[in-house]
Motif scaffolding. Structure first.
Motif, PDB file in Angstrom:
ATOM      1  N   ARG A  14      -0.909   5.088   4.753  1.00 18.43           N
ATOM      2  CA  ARG A  14      -0.874   3.675   4.346  1.00 18.43           C
ATOM      3  C   ARG A  14      -1.334   3.510   2.897  1.00 18.43           C
ATOM      4  O   ARG A  14      -0.738   2.751   2.128  1.00 18.43           O
ATOM      5  CB  ARG A  14      -1.725   2.824   5.287  1.00 18.43           C
ATOM      6  N   ASP A  15      -2.380   4.231   2.531  1.00 18.74           N
ATOM      7  CA  ASP A  15      -2.879   4.155   1.151  1.00 18.74           C
ATOM      8  C   ASP A  15      -1.864   4.696   0.150  1.00 18.74           C
ATOM      9  O   ASP A  15      -1.707   4.153  -0.950  1.00 18.74           O
ATOM     10  CB  ASP A  15      -4.203   4.903   1.015  1.00 18.74           C
ATOM     11  N   GLU A  32       0.874   2.112  -0.323  1.00 20.35           N
ATOM     12  CA  GLU A  32       0.356   1.037  -1.173  1.00 20.35           C
ATOM     13  C   GLU A  32       0.368   1.461  -2.643  1.00 20.35           C
ATOM     14  O   GLU A  32       0.764   0.693  -3.523  1.00 20.35           O
ATOM     15  CB  GLU A  32      -1.062   0.685  -0.724  1.00 20.35           C
ATOM     16  N   GLU A  76       3.968   1.598  -3.978  1.00 21.73           N
ATOM     17  CA  GLU A  76       4.601   0.280  -4.101  1.00 21.73           C
ATOM     18  C   GLU A  76       3.992  -0.565  -5.212  1.00 21.73           C
ATOM     19  O   GLU A  76       4.508  -1.637  -5.523  1.00 21.73           O
ATOM     20  CB  GLU A  76       4.513  -0.466  -2.770  1.00 21.73           C
ATOM     21  N   GLY A  77       2.887  -0.107  -5.778  1.00 23.43           N
ATOM     22  CA  GLY A  77       2.284  -0.860  -6.860  1.00 23.43           C
ATOM     23  C   GLY A  77       1.423  -2.002  -6.367  1.00 23.43           C
ATOM     24  O   GLY A  77       1.403  -3.073  -6.961  1.00 23.43           O
ATOM     25  N   LYS A  78       0.722  -1.785  -5.295  1.00 27.15           N
ATOM     26  CA  LYS A  78      -0.187  -2.809  -4.775  1.00 27.15           C
ATOM     27  C   LYS A  78      -1.574  -2.596  -5.377  1.00 27.15           C
ATOM     28  O   LYS A  78      -1.833  -1.605  -6.031  1.00 27.15           O
ATOM     29  CB  LYS A  78      -0.273  -2.706  -3.244  1.00 27.15           C
ATOM     30  N   SER A  79      -2.456  -3.524  -5.147  1.00 26.57           N
ATOM     31  CA  SER A  79      -3.853  -3.459  -5.602  1.00 26.57           C
ATOM     32  C   SER A  79      -3.928  -3.420  -7.121  1.00 26.57           C
ATOM     33  O   SER A  79      -3.584  -4.395  -7.765  1.00 26.57           O
ATOM     34  CB  SER A  79      -4.583  -2.266  -4.970  1.00 26.57           C
ATOM     35  N   HIS A  92      -2.192  -1.729  -9.337  1.00 24.00           N
ATOM     36  CA  HIS A  92      -0.992  -1.355 -10.088  1.00 24.00           C
ATOM     37  C   HIS A  92       0.103  -2.392  -9.921  1.00 24.00           C
ATOM     38  O   HIS A  92       0.202  -3.038  -8.892  1.00 24.00           O
ATOM     39  CB  HIS A  92      -0.465   0.001  -9.607  1.00 24.00           C
ATOM     40  N   GLY A 109       4.064  -3.177  -9.411  1.00 21.03           N
ATOM     41  CA  GLY A 109       5.226  -2.510  -8.831  1.00 21.03           C
ATOM     42  C   GLY A 109       6.434  -2.619  -9.734  1.00 21.03           C
ATOM     43  O   GLY A 109       6.476  -3.443 -10.661  1.00 21.03           O
ATOM     44  N   LYS A 166       8.774   7.343   0.023  1.00 20.86           N
ATOM     45  CA  LYS A 166       8.001   6.630   1.040  1.00 20.86           C
ATOM     46  C   LYS A 166       8.356   7.098   2.450  1.00 20.86           C
ATOM     47  O   LYS A 166       7.475   7.202   3.303  1.00 20.86           O
ATOM     48  CB  LYS A 166       8.188   5.123   0.882  1.00 20.86           C
TER      49      LYS A 166
END
Length: 153
Positions: free
Chosen positions: A5-6, A9, A12-15, A17, A19, A102
């Protein structure tokens, strides 16, 4: 698993970064091939470089017979200004390969810490992190160029 999961993430460019969808959203076509300062890269060059490098890492990971492009010239576009069709093809191919990375991450049959059989001692995890790191680095450059051009919200 938490690790998978990490990794998704991160890819996908979450947190922390941005996307790829966000980085290239609403980019005026006239800014794709503009060189900002001196010999800096254009947004087009960065996109195509990311596409080529990501494809190389993915194919290297999955295909024992894969031959990487010649370093360094094979990792950069051969044209300076893309047509609309070339731009969209590069963006689509980048997204397709990212989706394939992914899928690899999410496949429970993939032991992420295992060495790739033909991978010269490299692990699947190393290659996945390399994709994420390389993409994050260059997407940051895209954002910075867009700030300079006044097209970043």
């Amino acid at each position: 698993s938490r690790l998978r999961r990490d990794l998704i993430e991160l890819l996908e460019g979450k947190s922390a970064h941005v996307g790829v969808e966000v980085a290239f959203a609403d980019l005026p076509p006239e800014h794709r091939a503009v060189r900002s300062v001196g010999d800096g890269h254009t947004i087009w060059e960065l996109l195509e470089h990311m596409r080529i490098a990501q494809q190389d890492i993915l194919r290297y990971t999955l295909e024992p017979e894969w031959n990487s492009p010649e370093w360094p010239y094979g990792y950069w576009p051969s044209i300076e200004t893309p047509s609309e069709k070339q731009w969209q093809a590069s963006l689509d191919a980048f997204q397709k390969d990212l989706s394939e990375v992914k899928v690899l991450v999410q496949d429970p049959a993939t032991d992420l810490t295992a060495e790739i059989p033909h991978g010269e001692g490299r692990s699947y995890l190393r290659e996945i992190l390399l994709v994420a790191d390389h993409n994050a680095y260059h997407l940051g450059q895209v954002v910075e160029l867009r700030r300079l051009f006044g097209t970043w919200k």
